[in-house]
Design a protein around this motif. Structure first.
Motif, mmCIF file in Angstrom:
data_model
loop_
_atom_site.group_PDB
_atom_site.id
_atom_site.type_symbol
_atom_site.label_atom_id
_atom_site.label_comp_id
_atom_site.label_asym_id
_atom_site.label_seq_id
_atom_site.Cartn_x
_atom_site.Cartn_y
_atom_site.Cartn_z
ATOM 1 N N ALA A 146 40.299 5.891 92.957
ATOM 2 C CA ALA A 146 39.656 4.699 92.383
ATOM 3 C C ALA A 146 38.357 4.369 93.105
ATOM 4 C CB ALA A 146 40.611 3.512 92.476
ATOM 5 N N THR A 147 38.251 4.794 94.363
ATOM 6 C CA THR A 147 37.113 4.378 95.197
ATOM 7 C C THR A 147 36.248 5.575 95.577
ATOM 8 O OG1 THR A 147 38.432 4.687 97.184
ATOM 9 C CG2 THR A 147 38.423 2.471 96.220
ATOM 10 N N MET A 148 35.123 5.288 96.230
ATOM 11 C CA MET A 148 34.281 6.321 96.838
ATOM 12 C C MET A 148 34.269 6.061 98.343
ATOM 13 S SD MET A 148 32.995 8.522 94.809
ATOM 14 C CE MET A 148 33.464 8.642 93.076
ATOM 15 N N PRO A 149 34.547 7.104 99.129
ATOM 16 C CA PRO A 149 34.717 6.873 100.574
ATOM 17 C C PRO A 149 33.445 6.999 101.390
ATOM 18 C CG PRO A 149 35.265 9.139 100.058
ATOM 19 C CD PRO A 149 34.842 8.499 98.750
ATOM 20 N N ASN A 150 33.449 6.381 102.571
ATOM 21 C CA ASN A 150 32.461 6.694 103.590
ATOM 22 C C ASN A 150 32.808 8.098 104.124
ATOM 23 O OD1 ASN A 150 31.185 6.780 106.352
ATOM 24 N ND2 ASN A 150 30.616 4.697 105.782
ATOM 25 N N THR A 151 31.788 8.888 104.394
ATOM 26 C CA THR A 151 31.999 10.265 104.879
ATOM 27 C C THR A 151 32.838 10.323 106.152
ATOM 28 O OG1 THR A 151 29.880 9.991 105.979
ATOM 29 C CG2 THR A 151 29.886 11.271 103.946
ATOM 30 N N TYR A 152 32.732 9.272 107.003
ATOM 31 C CA TYR A 152 33.422 9.294 108.300
ATOM 32 C C TYR A 152 34.944 9.249 108.171
ATOM 33 C CZ TYR A 152 29.241 9.149 111.193
ATOM 34 O OH TYR A 152 28.072 9.482 111.836
ATOM 35 N N LEU A 153 35.452 8.921 106.979
ATOM 36 C CA LEU A 153 36.914 8.902 106.805
ATOM 37 C C LEU A 153 37.508 10.302 106.943
ATOM 38 C CD1 LEU A 153 37.026 6.240 103.992
ATOM 39 C CD2 LEU A 153 38.112 6.022 106.243
ATOM 40 N N LYS A 154 36.672 11.316 106.872
ATOM 41 C CA LYS A 154 37.156 12.688 107.060
ATOM 42 C C LYS A 154 37.850 12.836 108.419
ATOM 43 C CE LYS A 154 33.949 16.019 108.998
ATOM 44 N NZ LYS A 154 33.025 17.142 108.896
ATOM 45 N N TYR A 155 37.334 12.134 109.437
ATOM 46 C CA TYR A 155 37.900 12.293 110.788
ATOM 47 C C TYR A 155 39.289 11.674 110.907
ATOM 48 C CZ TYR A 155 33.162 13.701 111.805
ATOM 49 O OH TYR A 155 31.966 14.357 111.781
ATOM 50 N N TYR A 156 39.583 10.695 110.052
ATOM 51 C CA TYR A 156 40.875 10.020 110.112
ATOM 52 C C TYR A 156 41.880 10.619 109.132
ATOM 53 C CZ TYR A 156 37.991 6.714 112.660
ATOM 54 O OH TYR A 156 37.129 6.154 113.565
ATOM 55 N N LEU A 157 41.384 11.094 107.983
ATOM 56 C CA LEU A 157 42.304 11.615 106.965
ATOM 57 C C LEU A 157 42.527 13.120 107.095
ATOM 58 C CD1 LEU A 157 41.085 9.467 103.932
ATOM 59 C CD2 LEU A 157 43.293 9.300 105.109
ATOM 60 N N TYR A 158 41.573 13.835 107.669
ATOM 61 C CA TYR A 158 41.715 15.290 107.832
ATOM 62 C C TYR A 158 41.407 15.740 109.266
ATOM 63 C CZ TYR A 158 41.932 15.359 102.745
ATOM 64 O OH TYR A 158 42.316 15.146 101.445
ATOM 65 N N PRO A 159 42.014 15.082 110.271
ATOM 66 C CA PRO A 159 41.694 15.472 111.655
ATOM 67 C C PRO A 159 42.053 16.932 111.955
ATOM 68 C CG PRO A 159 43.581 13.975 111.591
ATOM 69 C CD PRO A 159 43.007 13.988 110.207
ATOM 70 N N ASP A 160 43.126 17.427 111.321
ATOM 71 C CA ASP A 160 43.517 18.826 111.565
ATOM 72 C C ASP A 160 42.426 19.778 111.075
ATOM 73 O OD1 ASP A 160 44.010 17.934 108.977
ATOM 74 O OD2 ASP A 160 45.941 18.967 108.767
ATOM 75 N N TYR A 161 41.874 19.469 109.916
ATOM 76 C CA TYR A 161 40.770 20.278 109.370
ATOM 77 C C TYR A 161 39.560 20.208 110.306
ATOM 78 C CZ TYR A 161 36.644 21.233 106.492
ATOM 79 O OH TYR A 161 35.443 21.691 106.049
ATOM 80 N N VAL A 162 39.249 19.000 110.750
ATOM 81 C CA VAL A 162 38.062 18.820 111.601
ATOM 82 C C VAL A 162 38.215 19.634 112.895
ATOM 83 C CG1 VAL A 162 36.773 17.144 112.997
ATOM 84 C CG2 VAL A 162 37.425 16.568 110.650
ATOM 85 N N VAL A 163 39.384 19.547 113.513
ATOM 86 C CA VAL A 163 39.588 20.275 114.773
ATOM 87 C C VAL A 163 39.496 21.782 114.516
ATOM 88 C CG1 VAL A 163 41.260 20.795 116.609
ATOM 89 C CG2 VAL A 163 40.933 18.431 115.838
#
Ligand code: NAD
Ligand code: G6P
Ligand code: MN
Length: 445
Positions: free
Chosen positions: A262-279
């Motif tokens: 429903a929404t459009m996210p801030n890009t920084y949410l990637k670090y909280y929702l996909y930390p495994d991917y980021v690492v």
């Protein structure tokens, strides 16, 4: 209307962003006329590189503006209307440690998110409060517009420690995202988008984006984001995206947006929702700090040195992008009473109805001579409410730890971050961060 001329000091004069802001100010003398422009930094040799170039730019394009660069607080902060602040306490060398220490433990290593952002917050608070105090001592009627990160923690600290101060904490990420979206949708620029947005700094969501006629932009944007994230199909239009890490962040929005369609996210949410991917996609030996030192810092400083050597900036590559435009637009709204709508980091006080009153939130505000008036975004759903409340607690615990010199509070803050798997890992990271930050943090007991 004749616009009264302003006096501005840029604190963090040696920042990689200073020349861009100076260029923006010079290019906008009709909208935001200046009588004085000063640079202030606590590192003279670094500031000199930028100041020598700025001096040439001003001599060439607007010699009527009085210009000075100084490391003396009294000279810097006297007779100013605006302080534009963007300091980095500890510099990029400490940013590198903020990123590499958590990564060693398999945790996101980032400038403003997770343990790295917490470590940076513990360094920044003292530096920013010092700037506020200089401003209040030497120019008590001035406004401070603060970009210094981590803006969320800095905002909580200034709310508590200097509640009456005229400081507005800001972030250019929503503007940069809207700029990309304007490119994607074929709009002239980000100012064509009227939005509703709520959250914390580097932690928010758009619920609406409309054009000036009120047409809903979300359906067509949703189709694009599903395929390309926030990358415009022609990437070259966005200089941010030339860097591999930003390109990845803008593309990853596909998955971040997928969690709440429903929404459009801030890009920084990637670090909280996909930390495994980021690492998994981080190199523990070469992080964003290294990329910035090898890229942005080198390019900006080489260009400043070139301008100073040639004593001309007629052919300069220094650009005033949306980062510079946003802070100058905000100063203009405050100085000239424009009632523009801008996203600012402010005390909640009901703007997000079901989040605590004293959280520092990022919401649209109407800006005029009397300051800012937050708009009410109403009640938010469980998903965002849960995430926001957890993150607000992290930010408040960091400021508790700073004020009370409490090891336990900082351990709790790191343990509570959604990027950290356990209190055991949090403690290991904390102990290494304490060692690395001995020069900067208060002693924790
Ligand atoms: P930088 O290291 O290139 O520049 C920062 C400058 O601040 C340096 O010249 C340094 O000497 C100076 N400084 C450090 N501590 C100081 C102090 N106590 N007093 C005076 N000067 C001090 O950093 P950068 O990459 O150009 O970024 C500058 C800041 O702007 C960072 O905090 C960065 O995170 C922030 N930033 C924020 C946003 C946002 O959206 N809020 C956007 C861009 C940059
Ligand atoms: C965005 C964020 C800032 C951040 C900046 C630079 O603009 O809003 O808060 O400091 O990016 O990040 P970088 O990794 O390029 O230094
Ligand atoms: Mn930001």
């Amino acid at each position: 209307m004749v616009r009264e001329k302003q006096s501005v000091v840029i604190a963090g004069g040696g920042s990689t962003y200073t020349a861009g802001i100076v260029m923006m100010l010079i290019n906008n003398q009709d909208r935001f006329p200046l009588r004085k422009l000063k640079l202030y930094d606590n590192d003279k040799s670094r500031q000199d590189i930028v100041a020598k170039a700025c001096e040439v730019i001003i001599q060439e394009r607007a010699p009527e503006i009085e210009f000075a660069a100084t490391t003396d607080p009294e000279e810097a902060f006297s007779d100013v209307d605006f302080v534009m602040a963007h300091i980095r306490v500890g510099g990029l060398k400490m940013r590198e440690k903020d990123e590499k220490i958590p990564l060693k433990h398999g945790v996101v290593g980032q400038e403003t998110c997770g343990p790295g952002g917490i470590a940076y917050g513990m360094r920044s608070i003292k530096g920013v409060i010092e700037l506020v105090d200089y401003m209040e001592k030497y120019s008590p009627n001035a406004w401070m517009l603060n970009y210094s990160n981590p803006a969320a923690i800095v905002a909580e600290a200034t709310r508590r420690m200097r509640p009456e101060s005229k400081i507005i904490n800001i972030c250019d990420m929503p503007v940069a995202i809207k700029k990309s979206i304007a490119d994607i949708l074929g709009l002239k620029d980000e100012n064509e988008i009227v939005d509703r947005y709520y959250g914390l700094n580097h932690f928010g969501w758009w619920t609406e984006m409309r054009d000036k006629e009120g047409n809903d932009l979300m359906p067509i944007l949703r189709d694009h984001v599903r395929k390309y994230g926030y990358t415009a199909v022609v990437d070259e239009n966005n200089p941010l995206l030339e860097e591999a890490s930003w390109k990845d962040t803008f593309l990853k929005v596909r998955d971040v947006q997928g969690v709440d369609q429903a929404t459009m996210p801030n890009t920084y949410l990637k670090y909280y929702l996909y930390p495994d991917y980021v690492v998994a996609h981080s190199n523990p030996d070469y992080t964003r700090a290294n990329e910035v030192m090898d890229h942005r810092e080198k390019i900006v400083f080489a260009e400043c040195r070139r301008i100073a050597a040639n004593q001309t900036a007629v052919d300069t590559s220094i650009e005033a992008g949306e980062h510079a435009e946003f802070i100058v637009q905000l100063a203009g709204a405050l100085a000239y009473n424009t009632y523009e709508r801008m996203l600012l980091i402010v005390k909640n006080e009901g703007a997000i109805a079901n989040i605590s009153e004293d959280a520092m939130v990022e919401v649209p505000c109407i800006v005029s001579k009397r300051g800012y008036e937050p708009l009410c975004m109403g009640k938010i759903p469980h998903f965002q409410k849960g995430m926001i409340e957890q993150q607000v607690a992290v930010e408040k615990l960091v400021v508790d730890a700073y004020q009370q010199q409490s090891y336990e509070k900082l351990w709790q803050a790191i343990s509570l971050s959604k990027t950290v798997p356990s209190a055991t890992v949090a403690k290991q990271i904390l102990d290494e961060l304490i060692e690395a930050n001995k020069e900067y943090w208060p002693t924790l007991v």
